[in-house]
Design a protein around this motif. Structure first.
Motif, short mmCIF file in Angstrom:
data_model
loop_
_atom_site.label_atom_id
_atom_site.label_comp_id
_atom_site.label_asym_id
_atom_site.label_seq_id
_atom_site.Cartn_x
_atom_site.Cartn_y
_atom_site.Cartn_z
N ARG A 48 141.69 32.86 -40.33
CA ARG A 48 141.29 33.67 -41.21
C ARG A 48 141.84 32.94 -42.97
O ARG A 48 143.01 31.73 -42.32
CB ARG A 48 142.11 35.36 -41.64
N SER A 49 141.00 33.06 -43.55
CA SER A 49 142.08 32.90 -45.25
C SER A 49 141.62 33.18 -46.14
O SER A 49 140.02 33.84 -46.27
CB SER A 49 141.04 31.01 -44.88
N LEU A 50 142.57 33.62 -46.90
CA LEU A 50 142.37 34.46 -48.46
C LEU A 50 141.69 33.43 -49.36
O LEU A 50 141.37 33.75 -50.60
CB LEU A 50 143.58 34.93 -48.55
N ALA A 51 142.01 31.90 -49.30
CA ALA A 51 141.83 31.40 -50.01
C ALA A 51 140.55 31.05 -50.97
O ALA A 51 140.01 30.23 -51.51
CB ALA A 51 142.24 29.74 -50.35
N GLN A 52 139.44 31.93 -49.68
CA GLN A 52 137.77 31.46 -50.67
C GLN A 52 137.07 32.81 -49.60
O GLN A 52 137.61 32.90 -48.28
CB GLN A 52 137.62 30.10 -49.80
N GLY A 53 136.55 33.08 -50.20
CA GLY A 53 135.82 34.27 -49.62
C GLY A 53 135.08 35.64 -50.51
O GLY A 53 134.99 35.06 -51.67
N HIS A 54 134.33 36.04 -49.94
CA HIS A 54 133.63 37.48 -50.62
C HIS A 54 134.82 38.83 -50.66
O HIS A 54 135.26 39.06 -50.18
CB HIS A 54 132.72 38.06 -49.74
N ILE A 55 133.69 39.22 -51.51
CA ILE A 55 135.05 40.79 -51.75
C ILE A 55 133.78 41.98 -51.49
O ILE A 55 132.36 41.81 -51.55
CB ILE A 55 135.30 40.94 -53.63
N GLY A 100 138.39 37.67 -49.22
CA GLY A 100 138.53 36.65 -48.04
C GLY A 100 136.92 36.41 -46.83
O GLY A 100 137.58 36.03 -45.67
N PHE A 101 136.16 37.03 -46.58
CA PHE A 101 135.56 37.05 -45.70
C PHE A 101 134.36 36.12 -45.57
O PHE A 101 133.28 35.89 -46.67
CB PHE A 101 134.62 38.17 -45.23
N PRO A 102 133.21 35.87 -44.78
CA PRO A 102 132.53 34.74 -45.18
C PRO A 102 131.23 35.63 -44.91
O PRO A 102 130.73 36.74 -45.47
CB PRO A 102 132.12 33.77 -43.70
N ALA A 103 130.20 35.73 -46.08
CA ALA A 103 128.82 35.89 -46.24
C ALA A 103 128.40 36.37 -44.85
O ALA A 103 127.52 35.37 -43.74
CB ALA A 103 127.94 34.94 -46.95
N GLY A 104 127.91 37.14 -44.86
CA GLY A 104 126.52 38.26 -43.77
C GLY A 104 126.57 39.79 -43.87
O GLY A 104 127.64 40.06 -44.63
N ASP A 105 125.74 39.81 -43.68
CA ASP A 105 125.22 41.35 -43.65
C ASP A 105 125.71 42.49 -42.68
O ASP A 105 125.42 43.40 -42.25
CB ASP A 105 123.81 41.50 -42.92
N TRP A 146 129.14 44.98 -50.31
CA TRP A 146 129.42 43.32 -51.02
C TRP A 146 128.91 42.40 -52.01
O TRP A 146 127.94 42.91 -52.61
CB TRP A 146 129.80 42.40 -50.14
N TYR A 147 129.72 41.45 -52.59
CA TYR A 147 128.99 40.88 -54.04
C TYR A 147 128.70 39.49 -52.96
O TYR A 147 129.58 38.82 -52.89
CB TYR A 147 130.25 41.00 -54.69
N GLN A 148 127.23 39.66 -52.88
CA GLN A 148 126.92 38.58 -51.95
C GLN A 148 126.76 37.26 -52.88
O GLN A 148 126.38 36.19 -53.11
CB GLN A 148 125.55 38.99 -51.23
N ALA A 149 126.48 37.70 -54.34
CA ALA A 149 126.47 36.64 -55.30
C ALA A 149 127.08 35.47 -55.46
O ALA A 149 126.36 33.93 -56.46
CB ALA A 149 126.45 37.02 -57.07
N ARG A 150 128.71 35.29 -55.01
CA ARG A 150 129.81 34.28 -54.69
C ARG A 150 130.15 34.85 -54.25
O ARG A 150 130.97 35.59 -54.17
CB ARG A 150 129.65 34.09 -56.13
N GLU A 151 130.84 33.50 -53.37
CA GLU A 151 132.86 33.85 -53.33
C GLU A 151 133.59 33.48 -54.35
O GLU A 151 133.19 32.72 -55.53
CB GLU A 151 132.74 32.35 -52.01
N PHE A 152 134.68 33.45 -54.33
CA PHE A 152 136.10 34.06 -54.76
C PHE A 152 137.56 32.62 -54.48
O PHE A 152 137.51 33.05 -52.75
CB PHE A 152 136.56 34.68 -55.91
N SER A 153 138.24 32.04 -54.98
CA SER A 153 138.97 31.67 -54.60
C SER A 153 140.39 31.69 -55.72
O SER A 153 140.04 31.21 -57.47
CB SER A 153 139.06 30.41 -54.48
N SER A 154 141.26 31.90 -55.44
CA SER A 154 142.35 32.19 -56.09
C SER A 154 142.17 33.19 -57.46
O SER A 154 141.56 32.55 -58.87
CB SER A 154 143.39 30.50 -56.52
#
Length: 557
Positions: A399-406, A315-320, A287-295
């Protein structure tokens, strides 16, 4: 990711037979090498190379230098036409009309080298080939920078391809209007003067497909294994055998030039080499931990080796813990033989893709595919090789697609997936392009693909032509064929027809998307409407009092 009991071998086999993409049947192409200007001595070598490629790859080659071959009935037998080092004015007006109809009817074009030095006074051809020749320095070695390493014509190449040829400078830079596959590094040779210097590209064009390479001047080119594969991939794309996302692509930020910013969660992992991630073990998530993305628009290339399983999480939160992505985000699945809501293009466990569209767009195992995941608020649209195959809106408050990691999944020991060229841009940075669909799944269409002022806008069966290719540039207008969707005469009455008209900034050409799926014209305060609620081909679009009915619901690109 599979969260279901293992199916019996019989059921798995049935699924594979139902959903695995079919192998291409034998087909024919036409190689055209007529010259009315400079004649390349490499033409015979080029013709023979294409014959050899056809013999080993399931297509038959007919070669001609007679423009009389360009009739509707004769062209209908070919999946693609290759313009091999043509020069000058090679077709008369009647032959040009036949070729235009062939392309608009779904035909393919592959242009080699001086195909760009051909038919300067034929605007349709200028758009088809992508750019016209202007000048060239002496034949010499140069470095080609491969931008798209998923397309059939460039997926086999290294990021930097060093070879010798005659390198064209073009009259215009085609990048804004089509998809660039490779560029020239002007610092690696003498005589390049374009700065940004595309040398190979592709595009869907007025219902057909177009591919071009600037290589192929020298006899030696056609003996080079890498160039021959480059040429073969271009023919495969033009013929519709290999699928690719050849829409224009600009302003993306690459996330996988290095592994900086990426982190493995859970077991297994990915090896990184030559810009490519290759999975091993699992069940884990890179996962790309450097930042979250929206839109955003997320694009990435992927390839399976067989009946493998993987997916892209968003759209998922940071975590290992990789299961956090499963439980809090959404997975766009990669596994063409799984159940409908768990197959390639599905929002895993939530919404199956348009299976027919998916199967048409999908390249088989061993070949690269391209996803675009377009996230706008809680809406997720999935495009496979440029074709829209899913449209999902999140309604789960947990859940939310509006903000999260990939993240990219490594599923297990038996599953092998590779990823390349992960890139992203803000969803609002650039026009939205594609079909607009309404009642009955029909497309908003410009009658007869006629760009003349006053041509009616109607419903029609979706066919992928330019008459149904709409652009939303972000200024409130909706455009096709270089014209704007317009309320006739600027009128405001119920039943006023909608047409195309030269863009002029008037309020009669402004449209606002509403939350219920309607499109409101703010001048009249009325909505775009399929007249009479009909879904028949040819149904006139009009404005009418907004009422949230099925004939006022539109799905935008």
């Amino acid at each position: 990711m599979r969260r279901m009991a293992i199916l019996t071998g019989a059921v798995l086999l049935a699924g594979a037979l139902l959903t695995a993409p079919a192998q291409a049947e034998p087909y024919k192409i036409l190689v055209f090498s007529k010259t009315a200007g400079f004649r390349h001595d490499s033409i015979p070598a080029g013709v023979q190379a294409i014959r050899d490629l056809g013999a080993g790859n399931g297509f038959t080659v007919n070669h001609t230098e007679d423009g009389a071959a360009f009739t509707a009935s004769n062209l209908a037998q070919y999946k693609a036409v290759v313009f091999l080092n043509t020069t000058g004015d090679v077709l008369n007006a009647t032959q040009q009309t036949a070729f235009e109809s062939y392309i608009k009817g779904g035909g393919g074009f592959a242009g080699v080298h001086s195909a760009a030095d051909t038919e300067y006074d034929w605007p349709f051809y200028g758009g088809l080939v992508g750019a016209y020749f202007r000048s060239h320095p002496a034949t010499q070695q140069a470095q080609v920078k491969v931008e798209d390493r998923a397309h059939a014509s460039t997926g086999h190449l290294p990021a930097t391809w060093t070879r010798t040829d005659e390198w064209y400078n073009y009259r215009t830079n085609p990048r804004p209007d089509l998809h660039v596959l490779a560029t020239l590094d002007e610092g690696s040779y003498s005589g390049g003067d374009m700065g940004d210097h595309p040398t190979s590209w592709c595009q869907p064009y007025q219902g057909g497909r177009s591919w071009y390479t600037g290589g192929g001047h020298t006899i030696a080119s056609y003996g080079e294994p890498a160039f021959r594969t480059h040429l073969l991939g271009g023919i495969h794309y033009a013929a519709g055998v290999s699928k690719a996302d050849c829409r224009p692509e600009n302003d993306y930020t690459r996330l996988l030039d290095t592994t900086t910013g990426w982190k493995q969660a859970g077991p297994g992992g990915f090896a990184y080499a030559d810009g490519t991630l290759s999975s091993s073990g699992g069940m884990g998530l890179y996962w790309y931990q450097a930042r979250e993305f929206s839109s955003y628009s997320l694009k990435l290339d992927w390839k399976l080796t067989g009946d493998d399983n993987s997916g892209v999480f968003i759209g998922f939160p940071a975590g290992d813990d990789p299961w956090s992505a499963v439980n809090n985000g959404y997975e766009v699945q990669i596994d063409a033989t799984d159940a409908p809501d768990k197959t390639t293009g599905a929002i895993y466990g939530f919404k199956e893709p348009d299976i027919a569209a998916r199967d048409t767009a999908l390249n088989p195992p061993g070949e690269w595919n391209t996803f675009e995941l377009l996230v706008q608020g809680e809406r997720l649209q999935v495009f496979l090789n440029g074709v829209k195959i899913n449209d999902f809106t999140n309604t789960d408050p947990a859940r939310s697609l509006a903000q999260g990691h990939i993240g990219l999944q490594n599923h297990g020991d038996a599953d092998h997936v590779s990823f390349r060229n992960v890139r992203i841009k803000a969803a609002g940075s650039g026009p939205r392009q594609g079909q607009i669909t309404g009642v009955g799944g029909k497309c908003v269409d410009v009658n007869g693909a006629n760009p003349a002022d006053g041509t009616k806008i109607q419903l029609w069966t979706c066919n992928g032509t330019a008459a149904q290719a709409w652009t939303l540039p972000g200024d409130g207008t909706i455009r096709a064929l270089g014209k704007c969707m317009d309320v006739k005469g600027g009128a405001t009455a119920n039943g006023t027809p909608v047409q195309v008209w030269t863009c002029n900034g008037a309020d009669a050409q402004k449209w606002t998307a509403q939350a219920n799926g309607s499109l409101r014209n703010p001048q009249s305060n009325r909505c775009l409407d399929a007249s009479g609620g009909s879904s028949a081909d040819g149904t006139q679009l009009i404005i009418w009092d907004c009422h949230s009915g099925f004939n006022q619901k539109w799905t935008l690109p």
